[in-house]
Write a protein that holds these residues in place. Structure first.
Motif, short mmCIF file in Angstrom:
data_model
loop_
_atom_site.label_atom_id
_atom_site.label_comp_id
_atom_site.label_asym_id
_atom_site.label_seq_id
_atom_site.Cartn_x
_atom_site.Cartn_y
_atom_site.Cartn_z
N UNK A 91 11.30 39.51 38.94
CA UNK A 91 10.27 39.01 38.67
C UNK A 91 9.28 39.35 39.68
N UNK A 92 9.46 39.76 40.85
CA UNK A 92 8.40 40.44 41.73
C UNK A 92 7.93 41.66 41.33
N UNK A 98 1.88 43.96 36.76
CA UNK A 98 1.02 43.01 35.71
C UNK A 98 1.79 43.03 34.56
N UNK A 99 3.24 42.80 34.63
CA UNK A 99 3.62 42.66 33.26
C UNK A 99 4.34 41.12 33.57
N UNK A 100 4.30 40.33 32.53
CA UNK A 100 4.42 38.92 32.58
C UNK A 100 6.06 38.59 31.96
N UNK A 101 6.88 38.11 32.83
CA UNK A 101 8.09 37.72 32.34
C UNK A 101 7.92 36.51 31.39
N UNK A 131 14.45 28.94 41.94
CA UNK A 131 14.28 29.25 40.55
C UNK A 131 13.18 28.37 39.94
N UNK A 132 13.17 27.18 40.22
CA UNK A 132 12.32 26.16 39.81
C UNK A 132 11.05 26.26 40.63
N UNK A 133 10.80 26.99 41.61
CA UNK A 133 9.59 26.94 42.43
C UNK A 133 8.91 28.25 42.39
N UNK A 134 9.39 29.34 41.87
CA UNK A 134 8.55 30.60 41.71
C UNK A 134 7.54 30.74 40.41
N UNK A 165 13.84 28.16 31.22
CA UNK A 165 12.55 27.67 32.05
C UNK A 165 11.57 29.14 31.49
N UNK A 166 10.31 29.39 32.05
CA UNK A 166 9.22 30.12 31.22
C UNK A 166 9.81 31.64 31.48
#
Length: 338
Positions: free
Chosen positions: A256-257, A263-266, A281-284, A329-330
């Motif tokens: 994710x980092x 600039x690539x969106x997971x 996991x629910x806070x990033x 999640x997202x």
């Protein structure tokens, strides 16, 4: 004046551990009848006299449980240890906690120390490597010992295993990414030859092969650094790979980092899922999908199982797998409202 024989003298003469002699003196049902006979015969030969008053002073350790953890830097294992310790405390047991830092030499040292201090039982999430020495020591000492989270010693009749269903969890994770639209999915992280890697990798392989796709293995350290480096490498050299099942959440958080860095969106450009569902996991951002084994309930259940063994002398079943659940999640759904 001749020195009075000690429990250590008895242990050495009988060829058993000090802990075994202690168990015989306590009339523990955990010691084999032939061993009891050998120890008692040795006591008689040496003229050993059991000092019950001194033993009563030491009895405070009767409610002492060893908790041996491979990596307390990982929030997943920290959560497990904290919950287990609190569950033992609620039942009146004190806990001796040791972090082995994935070092089997240190693991052998701390386990030996716990045995010498008379722990009633040991709950161990073991380190990989030369672990046989540690478990052989535990077998000789006959201290009730449960393997948790990791399957290292195959003698589950001696050291029962309680671990999440890693194989099933990886199937759920892979199928979820396929359903989310990923076309080419890699398995990222986990060191080769370790049972927990094999379990999670096998679930991924089963789901990938069922979908008629080619598996992609990118094994390595289960760390954020490896995950970040892999995310950048995938984007630069393998842009066709559009999804990843990560060995654990640390690898996934690292990916994710890495994606954020370039600039690539997971979730939109890449479907990503971790394993363990640690609190972060629910806070990033974006929130990370993961496979949960409900570590708090798992740890509490492990503690209850250990206490049941100690208090009833009924050994747990050799292998028991805890349930797992997909938490989407997202990072895999791509929905910023999740």
């Amino acid at each position: 004046m001749k020195k009075r024989p000690t429990i250590i003298d008895v242990a050495q003469a009988a060829g058993v551990s000090k802990s075994t002699v202690s168990l015989v003196l306590q009339e523990s049902p955990l010691v084999k009848a032939e061993t009891v006979e050998l120890v008692r015969k040795t006591m008689a030969q040496l003229g050993y006299v059991y000092n019950r008053a001194a033993a009563n002073l030491r009895s405070a350790n009767a409610g002492l449980i060893g908790l041996v953890i491979n990596d307390l830097r990982n929030p997943f294992f920290t959560e497990f240890a904290t919950t287990a310790q609190m569950a033992f405390s609620a039942k009146g047991y004190a806990t001796v906690l040791a972090n082995t830092d994935e070092d089997t030499s240190l693991q052998l040292q701390v386990v030996g120390s716990m045995i010498e201090h008379g722990v009633s039982g040991i709950l161990i999430s073991p380190s990989y490597g030369d672990e046989r020495l540690c478990f052989d020591l535990l077998a000789r000492a006959q201290v009730p010992t449960m393997q948790v989270l990791r399957h290292v010693d195959r003698r589950c009749d001696l050291f029962p295993l309680f671990a999440p269903d890693n194989h099933r969890g990886a199937i759920l994770a892979t199928e979820h990414l396929l359903d989310a639209g990923a076309k080419k999915i890699a398995f990222v992280g986990g060191l080769e030859g370790r049972s927990i890697t094999d379990e999670r990798l096998s679930g991924y392989l089963e789901a990938i092969q069922e979908a008629g796709l080619e598996p992609i293995r990118m094994l390595g350290r289960s760390s954020r650094t490896f995950g970040r480096e892999t995310a950048i490498d995938l984007s630069e050299n393998h842009p066709d790979i559009d999804g990843a099942v990560c060995f654990n959440d640390l690898v996934a958080l690292g990916m994710l980092s890495g994606f954020n860095q370039i600039g690539r969106q997971a979730g939109r450009d890449f479907k990503l899922i971790g394993f363990d569902d640690i609190e972060e996991c629910s806070e990033v951002w974006p929130k990370l999908s993961s496979v949960s084994c409900d570590i708090k309930d798992f740890a509490a259940e492990a503690a209850v199982t250990m206490l049941g063994w100690l208090e009833t002398a009924k050994k747990p079943e050799p292998v028991r797998r805890g349930g797992v659940e997909l938490v989407a999640r997202m990072s895999s759904l791509g929905n910023v409202s999740i």
